[in-house]
Each structure stands twice: as C-alpha cells, then as structure tokens.
Design a protein around this motif. Structure first.
Motif, PDB file in Angstrom:
ATOM      1  N   MET A   1     -23.584   8.245 -13.207  1.00  0.00           N
ATOM      2  CA  MET A   1     -24.355   7.331 -13.660  1.00  0.00           C
ATOM      3  C   MET A   1     -24.878   7.610 -14.984  1.00  0.00           C
ATOM      4  O   MET A   1     -24.772   6.720 -15.939  1.00  0.00           O
ATOM      5  CB  MET A   1     -25.577   7.214 -12.774  1.00  0.00           C
ATOM      6  N   LEU A   2     -25.081   8.892 -15.002  1.00  0.00           N
ATOM      7  CA  LEU A   2     -25.577   9.100 -16.511  1.00  0.00           C
ATOM      8  C   LEU A   2     -24.593   8.802 -17.632  1.00  0.00           C
ATOM      9  O   LEU A   2     -24.582   8.632 -18.796  1.00  0.00           O
ATOM     10  CB  LEU A   2     -26.056  10.674 -16.590  1.00  0.00           C
TER      11      LEU A   2
ATOM     12  N   PHE B   1     -19.720   3.410 -21.584  1.00  0.00           N
ATOM     13  CA  PHE B   1     -18.327   3.489 -21.209  1.00  0.00           C
ATOM     14  C   PHE B   1     -18.111   2.332 -19.745  1.00  0.00           C
ATOM     15  O   PHE B   1     -19.117   2.031 -19.092  1.00  0.00           O
ATOM     16  CB  PHE B   1     -17.820   4.666 -20.363  1.00  0.00           C
ATOM     17  N   ARG B   2     -17.002   1.512 -19.844  1.00  0.00           N
ATOM     18  CA  ARG B   2     -16.670   0.936 -18.730  1.00  0.00           C
ATOM     19  C   ARG B   2     -16.247   1.982 -17.513  1.00  0.00           C
ATOM     20  O   ARG B   2     -15.925   3.288 -17.918  1.00  0.00           O
ATOM     21  CB  ARG B   2     -15.307   0.055 -18.821  1.00  0.00           C
ATOM     22  N   VAL B   3     -16.159   1.565 -16.334  1.00  0.00           N
ATOM     23  CA  VAL B   3     -15.937   2.556 -15.300  1.00  0.00           C
ATOM     24  C   VAL B   3     -14.419   3.044 -15.405  1.00  0.00           C
ATOM     25  O   VAL B   3     -14.283   4.048 -15.035  1.00  0.00           O
ATOM     26  CB  VAL B   3     -16.104   1.893 -13.517  1.00  0.00           C
TER      27      VAL B   3
ATOM     28  N   GLY C   1     -10.541   7.154  -8.943  1.00  0.00           N
ATOM     29  CA  GLY C   1     -10.386   6.058  -9.777  1.00  0.00           C
ATOM     30  C   GLY C   1     -11.653   5.342 -10.103  1.00  0.00           C
ATOM     31  O   GLY C   1     -12.712   5.462  -9.649  1.00  0.00           O
ATOM     32  N   ALA C   2     -11.584   4.064 -10.979  1.00  0.00           N
ATOM     33  CA  ALA C   2     -12.397   3.238 -11.388  1.00  0.00           C
ATOM     34  C   ALA C   2     -13.205   2.604 -10.198  1.00  0.00           C
ATOM     35  O   ALA C   2     -14.359   2.310 -10.410  1.00  0.00           O
ATOM     36  CB  ALA C   2     -12.057   2.198 -12.562  1.00  0.00           C
ATOM     37  N   SER C   3     -12.597   2.037  -9.360  1.00  0.00           N
ATOM     38  CA  SER C   3     -13.237   1.417  -8.287  1.00  0.00           C
ATOM     39  C   SER C   3     -14.006   2.285  -7.430  1.00  0.00           C
ATOM     40  O   SER C   3     -15.353   1.844  -7.184  1.00  0.00           O
ATOM     41  CB  SER C   3     -12.018   0.914  -7.183  1.00  0.00           C
ATOM     42  N   THR C   4     -13.636   3.386  -7.194  1.00  0.00           N
ATOM     43  CA  THR C   4     -14.778   4.420  -6.359  1.00  0.00           C
ATOM     44  C   THR C   4     -15.940   4.638  -7.368  1.00  0.00           C
ATOM     45  O   THR C   4     -17.174   4.619  -7.050  1.00  0.00           O
ATOM     46  CB  THR C   4     -14.044   5.629  -6.125  1.00  0.00           C
ATOM     47  N   ILE C   5     -15.773   4.737  -8.544  1.00  0.00           N
ATOM     48  CA  ILE C   5     -16.801   5.027  -9.611  1.00  0.00           C
ATOM     49  C   ILE C   5     -17.915   3.947  -9.614  1.00  0.00           C
ATOM     50  O   ILE C   5     -19.012   4.206  -9.486  1.00  0.00           O
ATOM     51  CB  ILE C   5     -16.349   5.595 -10.915  1.00  0.00           C
ATOM     52  N   GLY C   6     -17.089   2.981  -9.385  1.00  0.00           N
ATOM     53  CA  GLY C   6     -17.906   1.765  -9.553  1.00  0.00           C
ATOM     54  C   GLY C   6     -18.726   1.296  -8.434  1.00  0.00           C
ATOM     55  O   GLY C   6     -19.990   0.953  -8.393  1.00  0.00           O
TER      56      GLY C   6
ATOM     57  N   SER D   1     -23.852  -5.411 -11.060  1.00  0.00           N
ATOM     58  CA  SER D   1     -22.719  -4.577 -10.742  1.00  0.00           C
ATOM     59  C   SER D   1     -22.773  -3.137 -11.511  1.00  0.00           C
ATOM     60  O   SER D   1     -23.645  -3.123 -12.427  1.00  0.00           O
ATOM     61  CB  SER D   1     -21.611  -5.178 -11.091  1.00  0.00           C
ATOM     62  N   ALA D   2     -21.792  -2.382 -11.354  1.00  0.00           N
ATOM     63  CA  ALA D   2     -21.723  -1.094 -12.027  1.00  0.00           C
ATOM     64  C   ALA D   2     -21.249  -1.335 -13.432  1.00  0.00           C
ATOM     65  O   ALA D   2     -22.094  -0.700 -14.615  1.00  0.00           O
ATOM     66  CB  ALA D   2     -20.436  -0.417 -11.363  1.00  0.00           C
TER      67      ALA D   2
END
Length: 160
Positions: A1-2, A9-11, A96-101, A119-120
């Motif tokens: 999150m930080l 940055f994008r996820v 990956g990006a989906s999990t980070i999001g 959203s994220a």
C-alpha cells in the motif's frame, strides 16, 4: 500500500519491481522495474527512487521496504529472487498484479473506503491529487506517474 501511495505506480508496476535492482543509499531507495511501464514504448528500464519520510518508520516507505526485504530473506531463492512481492503461503511464489490489487482493495476496505466506488487503482489518482494540493508541480507528477499528458492526468485525479 505504501508503495502504491508514494510511487504513483500501477499495481502491474508494483508487481514488476525487480528485487535485484533495489539499492538503499542513506535516506533513499532506488530500484527498476523488470519490464517497461505501460506508457513506455521503448528504451531502457527506468530507475525510480523513494525518499525516507521523517515521520514514523511505520509509514515510511523506505523503512517498510527495508524491513519487508529483511523479513522475506529466508523465502527467497533463484525462482523468486527477481520479484519483490512474495506470496504469504509456502513456497512463497512471486505475486502478480491481480493479487496486489486485491490486497490494496482489502486495505482500502479496512480503512473505511467504499470499494464499490474505489479500487486499488484509485490510490494512484488519490496520491497524485494529494501531491498537487501539497504544492508539487504538475510536470513532476506527470513524470513520476508516467502520465502521457495533463489531460489524462486530470481525468484520473481530483486535482484541477
């Protein structure tokens, strides 16, 4: 999150941070992505830097990143050594990006943010809006966020 809040940055870009490129130097951390940014057509990989915040280490992205790397050191091996963000469960694969999001959206929800609206990816616009209100130049924010133009930036933020 930080990282999402302080880097713009994008996820997908958070997921692409190259672990092997991370260098701490005094109050700064520098790193590169393992691939080109969405808005980058060609050229070499960009190097990014984050500065230490003089507030609590609990909200300083440099302090938290340093601690995260220390805590995850035993989970890293040849297959995970290029990825910064690792899974929570053994064998701790790169995330990956989906999990980070999903993780960012969960934190937003826990903070009381209506995730049916935000959203994220909303952290990107919110952080940029805050940067404008704090007096940072639009040019600097466009460059940091890798926005193509001020009109694209304006569509994704509350800054006017």
């Amino acid at each position: 999150m930080l990282l999402a809040l302080t880097s713009l940055f994008r996820v997908s870009e958070i997921a692409a941070i190259d672990f092997k490129s991370i260098v701490f130097s005094g109050s700064v951390v520098k790193f590169a992505l393992g691939r080109l940014r969405k808005s980058q057509r060609k050229g070499s990989l960009q190097v990014f830097s984050l500065n230490r915040l003089n507030s609590s280490p609990l909200i300083c992205p440099v302090s938290c990143l340093k601690r995260y790397i220390f805590v995850t050191r035993d989970f890293r091996n040849e297959s995970t050594n290029s990825s910064l963000i690792l899974g929570l469960r053994s064998p701790h694969p790169p995330i990956g990006a989906s999990t980070i999001g999903r993780w960012i959206k969960l934190l937003l929800s826990e903070a009381g943010v209506d995730t049916t609206i935000y959203s994220a990816h909303s952290t990107r616009g919110a952080s940029a809006s805050k940067a404008v209100s704090a007096g940072l130049s639009i040019e600097s924010i466009l460059r940091t966020g890798s926005w193509a133009s001020e009109s694209v930036f304006s569509r994704h933020t509350t800054a006017q």
